[in-house]
Design a protein around this motif. Structure first.
Motif, PDB file in Angstrom:
ATOM      1  N   GLU A  44       0.971  -1.147  -0.022  1.00 27.84           N
ATOM      2  CA  GLU A  44      -0.048  -0.149   0.083  1.00 27.84           C
ATOM      3  C   GLU A  44       0.873   1.192  -0.058  1.00 27.84           C
ATOM      4  OE1 GLU A  44      -4.000  -1.670   2.273  1.00 27.84           O
ATOM      5  OE2 GLU A  44      -2.620  -0.640   3.267  1.00 27.84           O
ATOM      6  N   THR A  45       1.893   1.139   0.841  1.00 24.60           N
ATOM      7  CA  THR A  45       2.917   2.186   0.920  1.00 24.60           C
ATOM      8  C   THR A  45       3.510   2.641  -0.596  1.00 24.60           C
ATOM      9  OG1 THR A  45       3.514   1.766   3.207  1.00 24.60           O
ATOM     10  CG2 THR A  45       4.956   3.402   1.847  1.00 24.60           C
ATOM     11  N   THR A  46       3.627   1.750  -1.293  1.00 27.78           N
ATOM     12  CA  THR A  46       4.570   1.819  -2.680  1.00 27.78           C
ATOM     13  C   THR A  46       3.206   2.383  -3.646  1.00 27.78           C
ATOM     14  OG1 THR A  46       3.983  -0.408  -3.234  1.00 27.78           O
ATOM     15  CG2 THR A  46       6.266   0.233  -2.351  1.00 27.78           C
ATOM     16  N   THR A  47       2.184   1.972  -3.535  1.00 29.05           N
ATOM     17  CA  THR A  47       1.197   2.689  -4.147  1.00 29.05           C
ATOM     18  C   THR A  47       0.829   3.751  -3.941  1.00 29.05           C
ATOM     19  OG1 THR A  47       0.101   0.174  -4.252  1.00 29.05           O
ATOM     20  CG2 THR A  47      -1.320   2.025  -4.948  1.00 29.05           C
ATOM     21  N   ALA A  48       0.655   4.395  -2.633  1.00 19.48           N
ATOM     22  CA  ALA A  48       0.615   5.652  -2.121  1.00 19.48           C
ATOM     23  C   ALA A  48       1.651   6.588  -2.514  1.00 19.48           C
ATOM     24  CB  ALA A  48       0.354   5.768  -0.532  1.00 19.48           C
ATOM     25  N   LEU A  49       2.800   6.231  -2.947  1.00 15.39           N
ATOM     26  CA  LEU A  49       3.700   6.815  -3.403  1.00 15.39           C
ATOM     27  C   LEU A  49       3.996   6.828  -4.839  1.00 15.39           C
ATOM     28  CD1 LEU A  49       6.693   5.761  -0.707  1.00 15.39           C
ATOM     29  CD2 LEU A  49       5.528   7.959  -0.844  1.00 15.39           C
ATOM     30  N   SER A  50       3.043   6.097  -5.427  1.00 17.15           N
ATOM     31  CA  SER A  50       3.096   6.131  -7.068  1.00 17.15           C
ATOM     32  C   SER A  50       4.520   5.682  -7.649  1.00 17.15           C
ATOM     33  CB  SER A  50       2.679   7.605  -7.553  1.00 17.15           C
ATOM     34  OG  SER A  50       1.392   8.145  -6.944  1.00 17.15           O
ATOM     35  N   MET A  51       4.895   4.657  -6.832  1.00 16.23           N
ATOM     36  CA  MET A  51       6.117   4.164  -7.421  1.00 16.23           C
ATOM     37  C   MET A  51       5.817   3.550  -8.730  1.00 16.23           C
ATOM     38  SD  MET A  51       8.239   2.571  -4.382  1.00 16.23           S
ATOM     39  CE  MET A  51       9.206   3.952  -2.813  1.00 16.23           C
ATOM     40  N   PRO A  52       6.717   3.522  -9.741  1.00 18.19           N
ATOM     41  CA  PRO A  52       6.533   2.677 -10.850  1.00 18.19           C
ATOM     42  C   PRO A  52       6.822   1.039 -10.378  1.00 18.19           C
ATOM     43  CG  PRO A  52       7.951   4.336 -11.502  1.00 18.19           C
ATOM     44  CD  PRO A  52       7.683   4.354  -9.836  1.00 18.19           C
ATOM     45  N   TRP A  53       6.283   0.207 -11.303  1.00 17.91           N
ATOM     46  CA  TRP A  53       6.134  -1.226 -10.833  1.00 17.91           C
ATOM     47  C   TRP A  53       7.657  -1.567 -10.682  1.00 17.91           C
ATOM     48  CZ3 TRP A  53       8.023  -5.710 -12.575  1.00 17.91           C
ATOM     49  CH2 TRP A  53       7.456  -7.203 -11.925  1.00 17.91           C
ATOM     50  N   THR A  54       8.809  -1.560 -11.551  1.00 15.36           N
ATOM     51  CA  THR A  54       9.904  -1.810 -11.385  1.00 15.36           C
ATOM     52  C   THR A  54      10.608  -1.311  -9.992  1.00 15.36           C
ATOM     53  OG1 THR A  54      10.597  -0.246 -12.963  1.00 15.36           O
ATOM     54  CG2 THR A  54      10.195  -2.179 -13.794  1.00 15.36           C
ATOM     55  N   THR A  55      10.382  -0.154 -10.016  1.00 20.52           N
ATOM     56  CA  THR A  55      10.736   0.577  -8.631  1.00 20.52           C
ATOM     57  C   THR A  55      10.305   0.029  -7.321  1.00 20.52           C
ATOM     58  OG1 THR A  55      11.296   2.617  -9.711  1.00 20.52           O
ATOM     59  CG2 THR A  55      11.444   2.777  -7.771  1.00 20.52           C
ATOM     60  N   LYS A  56       8.994  -0.317  -7.335  1.00 21.80           N
ATOM     61  CA  LYS A  56       8.391  -1.027  -6.313  1.00 21.80           C
ATOM     62  C   LYS A  56       8.903  -2.295  -5.884  1.00 21.80           C
ATOM     63  CE  LYS A  56       4.412  -2.460  -6.980  1.00 21.80           C
ATOM     64  NZ  LYS A  56       2.921  -2.590  -7.064  1.00 21.80           N
ATOM     65  N   MET A  57       9.145  -2.853  -6.998  1.00 19.35           N
ATOM     66  CA  MET A  57       9.616  -4.396  -6.787  1.00 19.35           C
ATOM     67  C   MET A  57      11.207  -4.409  -6.392  1.00 19.35           C
ATOM     68  SD  MET A  57       7.210  -6.389  -7.181  1.00 19.35           S
ATOM     69  CE  MET A  57       7.896  -8.032  -7.351  1.00 19.35           C
ATOM     70  N   ARG A  58      11.942  -3.530  -6.980  1.00 22.71           N
ATOM     71  CA  ARG A  58      13.571  -3.518  -6.864  1.00 22.71           C
ATOM     72  C   ARG A  58      14.006  -2.801  -5.574  1.00 22.71           C
ATOM     73  NH1 ARG A  58      17.307   0.304  -8.282  1.00 22.71           N
ATOM     74  NH2 ARG A  58      15.657   1.397  -9.187  1.00 22.71           N
ATOM     75  N   ARG A  59      13.091  -1.861  -4.977  1.00 21.41           N
ATOM     76  CA  ARG A  59      13.471  -1.188  -3.763  1.00 21.41           C
ATOM     77  C   ARG A  59      12.763  -1.443  -2.586  1.00 21.41           C
ATOM     78  NH1 ARG A  59      15.987   3.616  -5.101  1.00 21.41           N
ATOM     79  NH2 ARG A  59      16.453   3.980  -2.965  1.00 21.41           N
ATOM     80  N   VAL A  60      11.444  -2.063  -2.804  1.00 21.04           N
ATOM     81  CA  VAL A  60      10.686  -2.348  -1.276  1.00 21.04           C
ATOM     82  C   VAL A  60      10.345  -3.785  -1.314  1.00 21.04           C
ATOM     83  CG1 VAL A  60       8.756  -1.420  -0.163  1.00 21.04           C
ATOM     84  CG2 VAL A  60       9.907   0.089  -1.670  1.00 21.04           C
ATOM     85  N   ILE A  61       9.701  -4.334  -2.435  1.00 16.42           N
ATOM     86  CA  ILE A  61       8.893  -5.600  -2.197  1.00 16.42           C
ATOM     87  C   ILE A  61      10.161  -6.875  -2.293  1.00 16.42           C
ATOM     88  CG2 ILE A  61       7.385  -7.042  -3.022  1.00 16.42           C
ATOM     89  CD1 ILE A  61       6.365  -4.408  -1.730  1.00 16.42           C
ATOM     90  N   TRP A  62      11.014  -6.804  -3.364  1.00 15.48           N
ATOM     91  CA  TRP A  62      11.754  -7.799  -3.484  1.00 15.48           C
ATOM     92  C   TRP A  62      12.724  -8.140  -2.585  1.00 15.48           C
ATOM     93  CZ3 TRP A  62      11.254 -11.905  -6.665  1.00 15.48           C
ATOM     94  CH2 TRP A  62      12.406 -12.682  -6.610  1.00 15.48           C
ATOM     95  N   PRO A  63      13.438  -7.023  -1.877  1.00 20.82           N
ATOM     96  CA  PRO A  63      14.412  -7.530  -0.925  1.00 20.82           C
ATOM     97  C   PRO A  63      13.676  -8.140   0.341  1.00 20.82           C
ATOM     98  CG  PRO A  63      14.891  -5.150  -1.619  1.00 20.82           C
ATOM     99  CD  PRO A  63      13.562  -5.509  -2.356  1.00 20.82           C
ATOM    100  N   GLN A  64      12.496  -7.721   0.523  1.00 19.17           N
ATOM    101  CA  GLN A  64      11.742  -8.375   1.789  1.00 19.17           C
ATOM    102  C   GLN A  64      11.340  -9.891   1.467  1.00 19.17           C
ATOM    103  OE1 GLN A  64       8.968  -5.999   3.897  1.00 19.17           O
ATOM    104  NE2 GLN A  64       9.095  -4.577   2.211  1.00 19.17           N
ATOM    105  N   ALA A  65      10.922 -10.061   0.210  1.00 20.81           N
ATOM    106  CA  ALA A  65      10.593 -11.253  -0.570  1.00 20.81           C
ATOM    107  C   ALA A  65      11.770 -12.325  -0.452  1.00 20.81           C
ATOM    108  CB  ALA A  65       9.819 -11.311  -1.755  1.00 20.81           C
ATOM    109  N   TRP A  66      12.743 -11.616  -1.016  1.00 27.97           N
ATOM    110  CA  TRP A  66      14.079 -12.607  -1.289  1.00 27.97           C
ATOM    111  C   TRP A  66      14.697 -12.860   0.007  1.00 27.97           C
ATOM    112  CZ3 TRP A  66      16.897 -14.847  -4.408  1.00 27.97           C
ATOM    113  CH2 TRP A  66      18.176 -15.168  -4.155  1.00 27.97           C
ATOM    114  N   ALA A  67      14.614 -12.338   1.249  1.00 25.01           N
ATOM    115  CA  ALA A  67      14.987 -12.528   2.496  1.00 25.01           C
ATOM    116  C   ALA A  67      14.090 -13.816   2.946  1.00 25.01           C
ATOM    117  CB  ALA A  67      14.979 -11.596   3.561  1.00 25.01           C
ATOM    118  N   LEU A  68      12.603 -13.789   2.591  1.00 23.52           N
ATOM    119  CA  LEU A  68      11.680 -14.956   2.889  1.00 23.52           C
ATOM    120  C   LEU A  68      11.921 -16.155   2.213  1.00 23.52           C
ATOM    121  CD1 LEU A  68       8.548 -12.587   3.324  1.00 23.52           C
ATOM    122  CD2 LEU A  68       9.790 -14.034   5.368  1.00 23.52           C
ATOM    123  N   MET A  69      12.280 -16.068   0.981  1.00 26.45           N
ATOM    124  CA  MET A  69      12.434 -17.128  -0.007  1.00 26.45           C
ATOM    125  C   MET A  69      13.783 -17.909   0.231  1.00 26.45           C
ATOM    126  SD  MET A  69      12.553 -15.506  -3.935  1.00 26.45           S
ATOM    127  CE  MET A  69      11.500 -14.185  -3.663  1.00 26.45           C
TER     128      MET A  69
END
Length: 268
Positions: free
Chosen positions: A122-147
């Protein structure tokens, strides 16, 4: 006992010289392809449009639902007769292992993306981040640690899975040990190959655990979170193994979670 030790000292150097290279090449190539397939199918199954999610699901279920041995035979024997393209033993082994274990890895990726807290999306959506930026800077680092705990299990499974590549005429450790037992005896030959597989798995697992700790600590998580993530993944994979005995690995994280329900749960 002396005869056993003599056979063991004969078998170990022979296997390290003649079978290890094929096993390591199959494992390394299969692991690289496994990660690529897992990320592509996992992200497509989670973030793609509906039609892409359906395609991803069909591919994942096909490779999870059919035997690795049959897939290897199909790639090695059937594809050349259909297309005229002969991959050869090594590439057939790499492609077969990568596709099969990549399908399981796709569920690990999808489940890890599901596990990223709703507030982060929701935060990345509120900040209007492009999809690639959202995944690279916010979502993927957290998901990578989990996977990473899930990939740790899969890579160890992959090492053991290379034992079947002898079926496509590749002289790997298992094939060479079977040949060697006629010379040094059954016990020394198979004890030697068990020791080699164990050492390879131990080295790979240690590297993966170091990667887990590094990724978790970059996110500010402590040892308890690391152990809990590994425990959750082990439980899911262990349950899947019971349901799928053909390859020794199973359904992955995503099969145990409901994405919609996950998004409705409050963040911890």
């Amino acid at each position: 006992m002396s005869e056993f030790l003599e056979g063991l000292t004969t078998a170990l150097p022979r296997l390290l010289e003649e079978g290890l290279q094929a096993t390591l090449i199959s494992f390394a190539g299969g692991a690289v392809l496994m990660v690529i397939v897992a990320v592509l199918l996992g992200v497509a199954g989670h973030q793609g449009p509906g039609w892409l999610q359906v395609i991803s699901r069909v591919i994942v279920e096909f490779f999870r639902g059919t035997s690795l041995v049959v897939q290897l035979f199909f790639i090695f024997y059937a594809i050349p007769t259909l297309t005229g393209v002969d991959l050869g033993s090594t590439w057939a082994a790499i492609v077969g292992l990568g596709l099969n274990y990549g399908a399981y890895g796709a569920e690990v990726v999808r489940g890890s993306l599901n596990a990223v807290p709703k507030g982060q999306w929701e935060t990345t959506t509120a900040l209007s981040m492009p999809w690639t930026t959202k995944m690279r800077r916010v979502i993927w680092p957290q998901a990578w640690a989990l996977m990473l705990p899930g990939f740790n299990n899969l890579t160890v499974m992959l090492i053991k899975g290379t034992a079947v590549v002898g079926l496509v005429l590749l002289s790997d450790l298992t094939f060479e040990s079977d040949q060697l037992r006629r010379q040094v005896g059954t016990w020394p030959a198979f004890v030697a190959v068990l020791l080699i597989y164990y050492v390879i798995a131990l080295v790979v697992s240690t590297i993966m655990r170091l990667m887990e700790r590094r990724a978790q600590r970059k996110l500010g998580l402590g040892d308890y979170a690391i152990r809990q993530a590994r425990k959750d993944t082990d439980q899911v994979l262990a349950g899947a193994v019971a349901a799928d005995g053909s390859t020794g690995v199973g359904g992955g994280l995503g099969t145990k979670r409901d994405p919609d329900r996950d998004r409705e749960e409050p963040d911890n």
